[in-house]
Design a protein around this motif. Sequence first.
Motif, PDB file in Angstrom:
ATOM      1  N   ASP A 218       0.811  -1.218   0.000  1.00 25.08           N
ATOM      2  CA  ASP A 218       0.000   0.000   0.000  1.00 25.08           C
ATOM      3  C   ASP A 218       0.842   1.265   0.000  1.00 25.08           C
ATOM      4  N   PHE A 219       1.943   1.247   0.765  1.00 29.93           N
ATOM      5  CA  PHE A 219       2.661   2.515   0.883  1.00 29.93           C
ATOM      6  C   PHE A 219       3.353   2.905  -0.421  1.00 29.93           C
ATOM      7  N   ARG A 221       1.975   2.494  -3.331  1.00 27.15           N
ATOM      8  CA  ARG A 221       0.894   3.175  -4.042  1.00 27.15           C
ATOM      9  C   ARG A 221       0.746   4.599  -3.497  1.00 27.15           C
ATOM     10  N   ALA A 222       0.887   4.725  -2.170  1.00 22.72           N
ATOM     11  CA  ALA A 222       0.773   6.047  -1.563  1.00 22.72           C
ATOM     12  C   ALA A 222       1.920   6.956  -2.006  1.00 22.72           C
ATOM     13  N   LYS A 236      14.501   4.335  -3.927  1.00 20.88           N
ATOM     14  CA  LYS A 236      14.475   4.875  -2.575  1.00 20.88           C
ATOM     15  C   LYS A 236      13.495   4.074  -1.724  1.00 20.88           C
ATOM     16  N   HIS A 237      12.248   4.034  -2.159  1.00 22.01           N
ATOM     17  CA  HIS A 237      11.227   3.438  -1.291  1.00 22.01           C
ATOM     18  C   HIS A 237      11.197   1.920  -1.360  1.00 22.01           C
ATOM     19  N   ARG A 240      14.930   0.167  -0.480  1.00 22.38           N
ATOM     20  CA  ARG A 240      15.279   0.323   0.930  1.00 22.38           C
ATOM     21  C   ARG A 240      14.529  -0.698   1.797  1.00 22.38           C
ATOM     22  N   ASN A 241      13.272  -0.932   1.481  1.00 25.76           N
ATOM     23  CA  ASN A 241      12.499  -1.903   2.254  1.00 25.76           C
ATOM     24  C   ASN A 241      12.831  -3.336   1.873  1.00 25.76           C
ATOM     25  N   PRO A 316      13.931   0.929  11.413  1.00 21.03           N
ATOM     26  CA  PRO A 316      13.672   1.671  12.647  1.00 21.03           C
ATOM     27  C   PRO A 316      12.702   0.952  13.585  1.00 21.03           C
ATOM     28  N   ARG A 317      11.903   0.054  13.044  1.00 13.48           N
ATOM     29  CA  ARG A 317      10.942  -0.635  13.911  1.00 13.48           C
ATOM     30  C   ARG A 317      11.637  -1.547  14.910  1.00 13.48           C
ATOM     31  N   ARG A 319      14.775  -0.897  16.115  1.00 13.04           N
ATOM     32  CA  ARG A 319      15.603  -0.062  16.968  1.00 13.04           C
ATOM     33  C   ARG A 319      14.942   0.302  18.288  1.00 13.04           C
ATOM     34  N   TYR A 320      13.650   0.524  18.257  1.00 11.26           N
ATOM     35  CA  TYR A 320      13.025   1.108  19.440  1.00 11.26           C
ATOM     36  C   TYR A 320      12.304   0.100  20.311  1.00 11.26           C
TER      37      TYR A 320
ATOM     38  N   PHE B 105      -5.511   7.421   2.200  1.00  7.62           N
ATOM     39  CA  PHE B 105      -5.834   6.004   2.051  1.00  7.62           C
ATOM     40  C   PHE B 105      -6.499   5.430   3.292  1.00  7.62           C
ATOM     41  N   SER B 110      -0.336   1.482   6.877  1.00  7.68           N
ATOM     42  CA  SER B 110       0.299   0.870   5.711  1.00  7.68           C
ATOM     43  C   SER B 110       0.419   1.843   4.555  1.00  7.68           C
ATOM     44  N   SER B 111       0.014   3.105   4.744  1.00  5.65           N
ATOM     45  CA  SER B 111       0.219   4.031   3.637  1.00  5.65           C
ATOM     46  C   SER B 111       1.436   4.933   3.854  1.00  5.65           C
ATOM     47  N   LEU B 112       2.209   4.654   4.884  1.00  4.48           N
ATOM     48  CA  LEU B 112       3.485   5.356   5.041  1.00  4.48           C
ATOM     49  C   LEU B 112       4.619   4.343   4.966  1.00  4.48           C
ATOM     50  N   ASN B 113       5.748   4.791   4.441  1.00  3.25           N
ATOM     51  CA  ASN B 113       6.915   3.922   4.353  1.00  3.25           C
ATOM     52  C   ASN B 113       7.505   3.742   5.756  1.00  3.25           C
ATOM     53  N   VAL B 115      10.313   2.825   6.920  1.00  2.00           N
ATOM     54  CA  VAL B 115      11.720   3.062   7.230  1.00  2.00           C
ATOM     55  C   VAL B 115      12.150   4.527   7.126  1.00  2.00           C
ATOM     56  N   PHE B 116      11.215   5.415   6.798  1.00  2.00           N
ATOM     57  CA  PHE B 116      11.596   6.820   6.737  1.00  2.00           C
ATOM     58  C   PHE B 116      10.838   7.628   7.791  1.00  2.00           C
ATOM     59  N   TYR B 160       9.193   7.851  13.496  1.00  2.87           N
ATOM     60  CA  TYR B 160       8.832   6.901  12.447  1.00  2.87           C
ATOM     61  C   TYR B 160       7.369   6.506  12.597  1.00  2.87           C
ATOM     62  N   HIS B 162       5.692   3.831  12.955  1.00  5.08           N
ATOM     63  CA  HIS B 162       5.242   2.851  13.945  1.00  5.08           C
ATOM     64  C   HIS B 162       5.195   3.410  15.355  1.00  5.08           C
TER      65      HIS B 162
END
Lengths: 321, 345
Positions: A218-219, A221-222, A236-237, A240-241, A316-317, A319-320, B105, B110-113, B115-116, B160, B162
């Motif tokens: 989804d992201f 598409r966003a 980039k998007h 990276r993932n 980052p998910r 890391r915290y 959306f 789920s509409s944001l990346n 990792v940024f 971020y 999350h």
Amino acid sequence: MYIYVIRRILLFIPMLIAVSFIVFMLAFIAPGDPLTGERIDPAVDAEVLDQRREALGINDPFYVQYFDWLGSVAKGELGNSINYNSRTVEGLILSRIDNTLYLSVFSLLFTIIVALPIGIYSARKPYSLLDYGATTFAFLGLAIPNFFAGLLLIYVFAFQLGWFPSQGSVSTVGLSGFDYFFDKIRHLILPGTTLGLASTAIYMRYIRSEMLDVMTSDFIRAVKAKGMGNRSVLYKHTLRNALIPVITLLGFEFGMLLSGAVITEAVFNYPGLGTLFLDSIINRDYPVIMGINLILSVTILVGNLLADICYAVVDPRIRYD
Amino acid sequence: MRGVYMKNEPLLEVNGLKTYITLENKKQAKAVDGVDFVIHKGETTALVGESGSGKSMTSMSIMRLIPEPSGKIVEGSIKLEGKELLKLSEKQMEKVRGNEIGMIFQDPHSSLNPVFTIGMQIAEPLRKHKKMKKKEAYKKAVELLVMAGLPNADQIVKMYPHQLSGGMVQRVVIAIAMSCDPKLIIADEPTTALDVTIQSQILGLMTELKDQTNSAVLMITHDIGVVSEAADKVMVMYGGQIVEKASVKELFRNPKHPYTIGLLASVPRIEVEQERLESIQGTVPPSHAFPKGCRFAPRCKHAIEACTKTVPELIESSNDHEVRCILYRGEETRPCDNHEQRNTN
């Protein structure tokens, strides 16, 4: 982030102790000792051999031997080789490990340089001619065992074409500077490619499927709905993932490479840790076997640690938490 | 307010839009099959329908983000302030997306990346469309977050996705959609994934921002409650077609199409005591196997033989109220009793 890394490093210590125990245990329960087998002159008196065993400490109970060994390992001493004129094990390993490291790094670089662009291309143009070609290559790379691929490469590129040497790590003594460096590289190409073949195949497929997976999320598409161009969306998007699991795997891979090099080194008669390992096994040179086992286990542990840290850096998910 | 505007100036005109999808078994799914509508400046128009009715495909067609090559806009016209979007090149279309049309959306997380940082993701369209420098874009990102009702915005930009709650992330997504002052905002089920308590806050925020910037909103939803709360006009979609179009007041007071009547009857009402909730029998037909005539006919209580022959046209039954049903051809009768009376049975 720091807490995460410190926690990982602390976890490292009990694992290290467990590994040392297993390494010792394996050598201990293996049948025979350095004084059995056909290399020992059958005319030697059994009593003399027993005295020798006593002197080496082979007759001591398990825990005594283990703690003796552990004590000296803690001091950085891995004992003396029985075979190589009683040279120290750490000395033997150090004399060989650099070659194995070159080989590992070369094959890792080969994997990344080949798998990354092809994986990305396959994901951008799935079911294209090149994608099918890459898929075929990947299946071949996975299906052909290392030693066979090595022999095949030797046959084609060393015997038939004569492009690269098939043996050793350096050809003539007396080379220096750049000549020496290039000679080393030339010797690395065939074994390095052989060693990297399977992982290249895996990573190619892995990057492709991860990219395709992320592309449909989804992201992405966003991101497109924000008006980002193709390059930004892809490199980039998406990339990276997609690289998060790949980078993690690479950490493990690095740990595995050293031990994976054993067979490849044997095929190419490459003077690294692997050939030393094989020689020691054939000669029942337990101090060397244990020493190398320990080094390999530690590199795998360090690889895992690296993977965990890389994971936290790129995601980052993690890391915290 | 951004200058004076004419309420009736058309912003988006969609005409005869057909978007087909080729399925794996080579069948063609007519996801959007001849849709026409106009959105005027300053209006919120709701597009209502069950899942599979083609409402999201309509919005993705406007953005030209239909997954290719399986999906394709076959024919029709989509004009934004007179500019034909279907004739633009991909590069030109990129300048429309996120700049002239913002999109919100369904599932904010789920509409944001992942990792940024939030700041980077808001700054991205600003840097691309408004050619802002990095620092400037981040400053603007903070302003946008404050506008979207997030008080400690200067910390949130460094966080971020999350680390934020669903409601907060949806505010971030709204900030992104609003970042380049779009003329149109398409909100695809913007509140479906949120808690009920957050839902009306988000709807309120969207209406407020729309009024502030004089933009228009196309709100896609299956929730009649959202329609009554936020929309000015409603379009009901069924089987890839619009079956009824009216203002919100008119539609709730005087629903005409049997499908709309059924849809309204299936909303629980607190003031009416009911044993069982009304529901429409059957399911939406798959878009590769529509019935020959009216697409709702197989589920319709009032279907007559003529309904299964040809697809009815959208006819204007009364002032600004259009309905795609054969029963209203030339007459002003309702096909059934008042649905509110039925509810009390």
